[in-house]
Every structure is written in C-alpha cells, then in structure tokens.
Design an enzyme around this catalytic site. Structure first.
Site, PDB file in Angstrom:
ATOM      1  N   GLY A  91       5.526  -1.723 -37.893  1.00 25.90           N
ATOM      2  CA  GLY A  91       6.061  -2.514 -39.001  1.00 25.90           C
ATOM      3  C   GLY A  91       5.901  -1.818 -40.344  1.00 25.90           C
ATOM      4  O   GLY A  91       5.617  -2.463 -41.350  1.00 25.90           O
ATOM      5  N   ALA A  92       6.108  -0.497 -40.363  1.00 23.72           N
ATOM      6  CA  ALA A  92       5.808   0.260 -41.590  1.00 23.72           C
ATOM      7  C   ALA A  92       7.025   0.498 -42.478  1.00 23.72           C
ATOM      8  O   ALA A  92       6.966   1.314 -43.397  1.00 23.72           O
ATOM      9  CB  ALA A  92       5.148   1.586 -41.218  1.00 23.72           C
TER      10      ALA A  92
ATOM     11  N   ASP B 263       8.387   2.743 -27.042  1.00 24.27           N
ATOM     12  CA  ASP B 263       7.942   1.774 -28.053  1.00 24.27           C
ATOM     13  C   ASP B 263       7.896   0.373 -27.420  1.00 24.27           C
ATOM     14  O   ASP B 263       8.874  -0.067 -26.810  1.00 24.27           O
ATOM     15  CB  ASP B 263       8.962   1.810 -29.205  1.00 24.27           C
ATOM     16  CG  ASP B 263       8.514   1.044 -30.426  1.00 24.27           C
ATOM     17  OD1 ASP B 263       7.299   0.927 -30.655  1.00 24.27           O
ATOM     18  OD2 ASP B 263       9.407   0.571 -31.180  1.00 24.27           O
TER      19      ASP B 263
ATOM     20  N   ASP C 211       2.312  -2.854 -24.636  1.00 27.26           N
ATOM     21  CA  ASP C 211       2.028  -3.864 -25.654  1.00 27.26           C
ATOM     22  C   ASP C 211       1.592  -5.168 -24.987  1.00 27.26           C
ATOM     23  O   ASP C 211       2.410  -5.993 -24.599  1.00 27.26           O
ATOM     24  CB  ASP C 211       3.286  -4.073 -26.516  1.00 27.26           C
ATOM     25  CG  ASP C 211       3.048  -5.075 -27.630  1.00 27.26           C
ATOM     26  OD1 ASP C 211       1.935  -5.648 -27.691  1.00 27.26           O
ATOM     27  OD2 ASP C 211       3.969  -5.281 -28.437  1.00 27.26           O
TER      28      ASP C 211
HETATM   29  P1  13P Z   1       9.755  -1.876 -38.848  1.00 27.43           P
HETATM   30  O1  13P Z   1      10.501  -3.081 -38.401  1.00 27.43           O
HETATM   31  O2  13P Z   1       8.899  -2.179 -40.043  1.00 27.43           O
HETATM   32  O3  13P Z   1      10.610  -0.689 -39.068  1.00 27.43           O
HETATM   33  O4  13P Z   1       8.726  -1.488 -37.660  1.00 27.43           O
HETATM   34  C1  13P Z   1       9.161  -0.712 -36.577  1.00 27.43           C
HETATM   35  C2  13P Z   1       8.173  -0.674 -35.481  1.00 27.43           C
HETATM   36  O5  13P Z   1       7.036  -1.074 -35.595  1.00 27.43           O
HETATM   37  C3  13P Z   1       8.625  -0.116 -34.195  1.00 27.43           C
HETATM   38  O6  13P Z   1       7.639  -0.229 -33.218  1.00 27.43           O
HETATM   39  O1  G3H Z   2       9.253  -2.804 -33.050  1.00 28.25           O
HETATM   40  C1  G3H Z   2      10.408  -2.943 -32.654  1.00 28.25           C
HETATM   41  C2  G3H Z   2      11.386  -1.883 -32.939  1.00 28.25           C
HETATM   42  O2  G3H Z   2      11.927  -2.066 -34.221  1.00 28.25           O
HETATM   43  C3  G3H Z   2      12.411  -1.824 -31.856  1.00 28.25           C
HETATM   44  O3  G3H Z   2      13.306  -2.885 -31.984  1.00 28.25           O
HETATM   45  O4  G3H Z   2      13.371  -3.851 -29.694  1.00 28.25           O
HETATM   46  O5  G3H Z   2      15.239  -4.232 -31.357  1.00 28.25           O
HETATM   47  O6  G3H Z   2      14.916  -1.994 -30.296  1.00 28.25           O
HETATM   48  P1  G3H Z   2      14.269  -3.278 -30.752  1.00 28.25           P
HETATM   49 ZN    ZN Z   3       6.493  -2.036 -33.439  1.00 31.49          ZN
END
Ligand code: 13P
Ligand code: G3H
Ligand code: ZN
Length: 321
Positions: free
Chosen positions: A221-222, A82, A104
């Site tokens: 961001g869901a 991620d 990203d």
């Molecule tokens: P949230 O902060 O809405 O849970 O989004 C998580 C996210 O987009 C992780 O990449």
């Molecule tokens: O989009 C971000 C995720 O919520 C991951 O958050 O970088 O604090 O682990 P983090």
């Molecule tokens: Zn994210």
C-alpha cells in the site's frame, strides 16, 4: 541477463540501505514502462504478479513477457507472486520459476497464518524460492478511528512487534509485510492520518534484538496517489472524488531508512496509465488506435517509476553494485 534471485536483491538492498520497488505488472505496456525506467535509472527491480493479473493476462503470457523483458535488459530483475492466497497458487508460481512468493494469511488467526506459511515455506525453500508472509491487517488507518492508541486493537489490525518476532521465528518466512496504517488503493487516509512509523521502528528493533538481524520488512500500500495525476484524470473526464489520499513520499523515505526493503506500488501505476489514456482520448476524440493512447500511458508510467526509484526508494544506480 538472467533473472536475479529475490534473496540476492534483498541482501544488496539491506547493505546499500535502499528499498526495492516492487511494481505490479498486468500487461505489456506496464512491464515495458517499469523496465525502461529502471534500465535508465540503473535500478534493480521486483516485478510482482497478483492472482488478478494472472487471470487477466494468463500466466503463460505474463511469463513470456517477463522472459522478453529479462532478455532485453541488463538490470537485475526478480519475479514475485503478490498476495498469494492458497498453497496451490504459491506452488504453481514456485514451479514456474518465480524467485519469491507471498502467502497472505493476514486475514487468518495467528495460528492458521503460521500453519499456511509453514506449508509454503517448506515447499518454497526446497525449491530455492523465498517467501513473504504478512502479519496484521491492511485495513487502513481510516478503519481504526477511535481505537485506543490508533493501533493494536482487539481486531489486531496493526502488527505488534513481539508477535512479529514470534511469527518470523515460527514460520521462517524470509520477509514480512507489516500493517502500520497502510492500505491498498487510492483512498488510504482521512485528514491528517499517517503511517505509524514509530511502530515500524519498534518492529525492526524487536526483530534485531531477538537475533533475526537486519530483517527485511515489506511495505504494501505504498502508493502516494499524486494529486497531479488525480487532477489530470479528472480534467479529462474522470471522477475520482476529492477524498483520494496516499502515503506521503516523505513517509516512504523514512520507512526505507528504518528498514522497509521492499516497497509495493500498484495504484500509482494505474493512475499514471489512466491519466495518459484519458488525455489522448479527450484531446483527440477521433483517435481509435490503441498504440497512440497506450504510448502515452506507457510514457506516463515510465516517468512515475523513474521518479520513485530515483527520489523515493533510492535504488537508482545500484543495479551493478
Ligand atoms: P497500492 O495500492 O498502494 O499501490 O499498494 C500496492 C500493493 O500493496 C501491492 O501488493
Ligand atoms: O495489493 C494488491 C495489488 O494492487 C494487486 O491488485 O489484485 O487487483 O491485481 P489486484
Ligand atoms: Zn499489497
């Protein structure tokens, strides 16, 4: 069951018209909660690891935990990086066997974003790994107040349909995260703001009309930031403020139907976890066994994930399609 490739999960989700939950993993209890929930719901799932998760838990611990989860479960599971921010981090994850990585470059210029995506895609595709890119910036609707049309601005916060087409054609990324007013965390909107679902439809249509087929889009961001979890946290000593706001689950359902194939949820897991811990400790001030409050946290996260995959993402029952 061995790991399932992200591209196979995408193909099935697109065909079955459901969304894959991509849940962030930072420790054993979160992982167990997600896997137990998806196993009971017979839902395929994506586990995502951020750079922060890797530095918190150590990549080797995370990998071994996920290996354990995969070997103990029957559902299809993919592992995804991620918000990869460098080629080197993406390469490490590809070499470690992740089935997909996100690079990203959304904060970069269009050209620089294309450049870094090209580099990651070239390496990833040679190593049987698929790549998620991002175009547009996830700053959230609250930052766009006053911009004409509430969207595409000189700052370029929102994803523009024609640029999305060009970006996918130039980079060959396998999925695209879009910015339609979404943002991370527990404070996403002010007042009556919503996702720009019309923009989402236009992006999906533009990709299809330009020969990119039923192209998988990703909604970051869901989290919906459930009011009951916020209330529970505050009841037991938290102080989250009354301006928390998430994406209404009805919006996520529309996004799923329009074509968001991967839906990222982290904040809601954190809220559920924290509510569980706070309740046990507040009600039992003499308690100091982590197994007690972590059990409550794990159950709380598990209930949340079951609800998401069943009622919002509709991936329940699709594990063995
Ligand atoms: P949230 O902060 O809405 O849970 O989004 C998580 C996210 O987009 C992780 O990449
Ligand atoms: O989009 C971000 C995720 O919520 C991951 O958050 O970088 O604090 O682990 P983090
Ligand atoms: Zn994210």
């Amino acid at each position: 069951m061995p790991l399932t490739h992200t591209k196979d999960l995408f193909a099935k989700a697109l065909k079955g018209k459901y969304a894959l939950g991509a849940f962030n993993v930072n420790n054993m209890e979160l992982l167990q909660a997600i896997i137990e929930a998806c196993e009971e719901e017979k839902a395929p799932v994506m586990l995502q690891i951020s750079k922060g998760a890797r530095s918190y838990a150590n990549p080797v611990y995370l990998k071994k935990l996920i290996e354990a989860a995969v070997s103990l479960s029957t559902i299809p599971i993919a592992i995804h990086l991620d918000h990869g921010d460098t080629f080197e981090l993406c390469k490490d994850c590809i070499d470690e066997g992740f089935t997909s990585v996100m690079i990203d470059g959304s904060h970069l210029s269009f050209e620089k974003n294309v450049e870094i995506c090209n580099k990651v895609v070239e390496y990833a595709h040679k190593h049987n790994c698929v790549v998620e890119g991002e175009l547009g910036e996830l700053v959230g609707a609250q930052f766009d107040e006053g911009e004409e049309g509430g969207g595409y601005s000189a700052g370029g916060h929102y994803t523009h349909p024609e640029e999305a087409v060009k970006f996918v054609q130039l980079t060959k990324v396998d999925s695209l995260a879009i910015a339609i007013g979404n943002s991370h965390g527990a404070y996403k909107f002010k007042g009556e703001q919503h996702l720009d679902l019309e923009r989402l439809k236009s992006i999906k249509l533009a990709l299809s009309e330009n020969g990119l087929g039923d192209y998988p889009l990703v909604l970051h961001g869901a989290s919906s930031v459930p009011a009951d979890l916020v209330a529970e946290i505050n009841k037991y000593g938290g102080n989250l403020g009354n301006d928390t706001a998430g994406v209404p689950e009805a919006d996520i359902e529309i996004a799923r139907r329009v074509g968001c194939t991967k839906v990222n949820i982290d904040t809601d897991l954190r809220l559920a976890y924290t509510a569980g811990v706070r309740k046990v400790l507040a009600e039992n001030p003499k308690e100091f066994d982590p197994r007690k409050y972590n059990t409550a946290a794990r159950n709380s996260v598990k209930n949340l994930v079951r609800h998401k995959v069943k009622n919002v993402l509709c991936s329940s029952g699709h594990a063995f399609d």
